[in-house]
Write an enzyme that holds these catalytic residues in place. Structure first.
Site, PDB file in Angstrom:
ATOM      1  N   MET A 168      -3.951   4.544   0.967  1.00 19.34           N
ATOM      2  CA  MET A 168      -4.439   5.124   2.223  1.00 19.34           C
ATOM      3  C   MET A 168      -5.524   6.186   1.978  1.00 19.34           C
ATOM      4  O   MET A 168      -6.353   6.423   2.842  1.00 19.34           O
ATOM      5  CB  MET A 168      -3.289   5.720   3.022  1.00 19.34           C
ATOM      6  CG  MET A 168      -2.339   4.694   3.610  1.00 19.34           C
ATOM      7  SD  MET A 168      -3.113   3.540   4.748  1.00 19.34           S
ATOM      8  CE  MET A 168      -3.554   4.628   6.099  1.00 19.34           C
ATOM      9  N   GLY A 220      -1.825   4.446  -4.472  1.00 22.28           N
ATOM     10  CA  GLY A 220      -1.748   3.239  -5.285  1.00 22.28           C
ATOM     11  C   GLY A 220      -0.683   3.298  -6.367  1.00 22.28           C
ATOM     12  O   GLY A 220      -0.378   2.291  -6.996  1.00 22.28           O
ATOM     13  N   ILE A 258       0.849  -1.198   0.000  1.00 17.24           N
ATOM     14  CA  ILE A 258       0.000   0.000   0.000  1.00 17.24           C
ATOM     15  C   ILE A 258       0.882   1.244   0.000  1.00 17.24           C
ATOM     16  O   ILE A 258       2.040   1.200   0.430  1.00 17.24           O
ATOM     17  CB  ILE A 258      -0.955  -0.005   1.235  1.00 17.24           C
ATOM     18  CG1 ILE A 258      -2.120   0.970   1.044  1.00 17.24           C
ATOM     19  CG2 ILE A 258      -0.192   0.298   2.521  1.00 17.24           C
ATOM     20  CD1 ILE A 258      -3.228   0.807   2.077  1.00 17.24           C
ATOM     21  N   CYS A 259       0.331   2.351  -0.514  1.00 18.45           N
ATOM     22  CA  CYS A 259       0.985   3.666  -0.419  1.00 18.45           C
ATOM     23  C   CYS A 259      -0.127   4.683  -0.180  1.00 18.45           C
ATOM     24  O   CYS A 259      -1.156   4.338   0.393  1.00 18.45           O
ATOM     25  CB  CYS A 259       1.805   3.971  -1.674  1.00 18.45           C
ATOM     26  SG  CYS A 259       0.809   4.220  -3.161  1.00 18.45           S
ATOM     27  N   GLN A 260       0.038   5.908  -0.617  1.00 17.48           N
ATOM     28  CA  GLN A 260      -0.994   6.912  -0.399  1.00 17.48           C
ATOM     29  C   GLN A 260      -2.129   6.787  -1.408  1.00 17.48           C
ATOM     30  O   GLN A 260      -3.288   6.874  -1.061  1.00 17.48           O
ATOM     31  CB  GLN A 260      -0.398   8.326  -0.440  1.00 17.48           C
ATOM     32  CG  GLN A 260      -1.361   9.408  -0.019  1.00 17.48           C
ATOM     33  CD  GLN A 260      -1.828   9.252   1.419  1.00 17.48           C
ATOM     34  OE1 GLN A 260      -1.064   8.867   2.297  1.00 17.48           O
ATOM     35  NE2 GLN A 260      -3.102   9.524   1.660  1.00 17.48           N
TER      36      GLN A 260
END
Length: 115
Positions: free
Chosen positions: A110, A85, A81-83
């Site tokens: 996120m 995608g 996961i990141c902020q």
């Protein structure tokens, strides 16, 4: 006329860069909610330490993009996961190049997480 050709090339380049990589699954944050406590998966957050510190999901370990991912276990599913995608998609591609087989990207990251 030539400006339209340049615009078309730029658009095609971005679409090519965003195409899904074979062998990498994508899930929504809703689906992530169903698997979040699975001990047979490794959860990796590739955002910066500052972003991670501000808000993160407890089960995710912070391993920023650009870090050596080769220490992760190859016998477990890696959920990334990141902020938004985008960085997680890059990380998934790097994992694939390192020989990882079971990789999942969280679409929306996120920003979409409502856990």
């Amino acid at each position: 006329m030539s400006i339209w050709i340049i615009i078309a090339i730029v658009i095609l380049f971005f679409l090519w860069r965003l195409r899904p990589v074979k062998g990498i699954k994508t899930i929504t944050t809703v689906a992530l909610n169903r698997i979040i406590d699975d001990k047979d998966k490794v959860f990796v957050d590739v955002r910066t330490p500052g972003e991670y510190k501000t808000r993160h999901i407890r089960q995710f370990k912070n391993i920023p993009l650009g870090t050596d991912f080769s220490k992760l276990p190859k016998d477990k599913e890696i959920v990334v996961i990141c902020q938004s995608g985008m960085r997680s998609a890059q990380a998934c591609k790097q994992l694939k190049k390192l020989g990882y087989e079971n990789i999942t990207n969280v679409r929306g990251g996120m920003s979409a997480w409502r856990g």
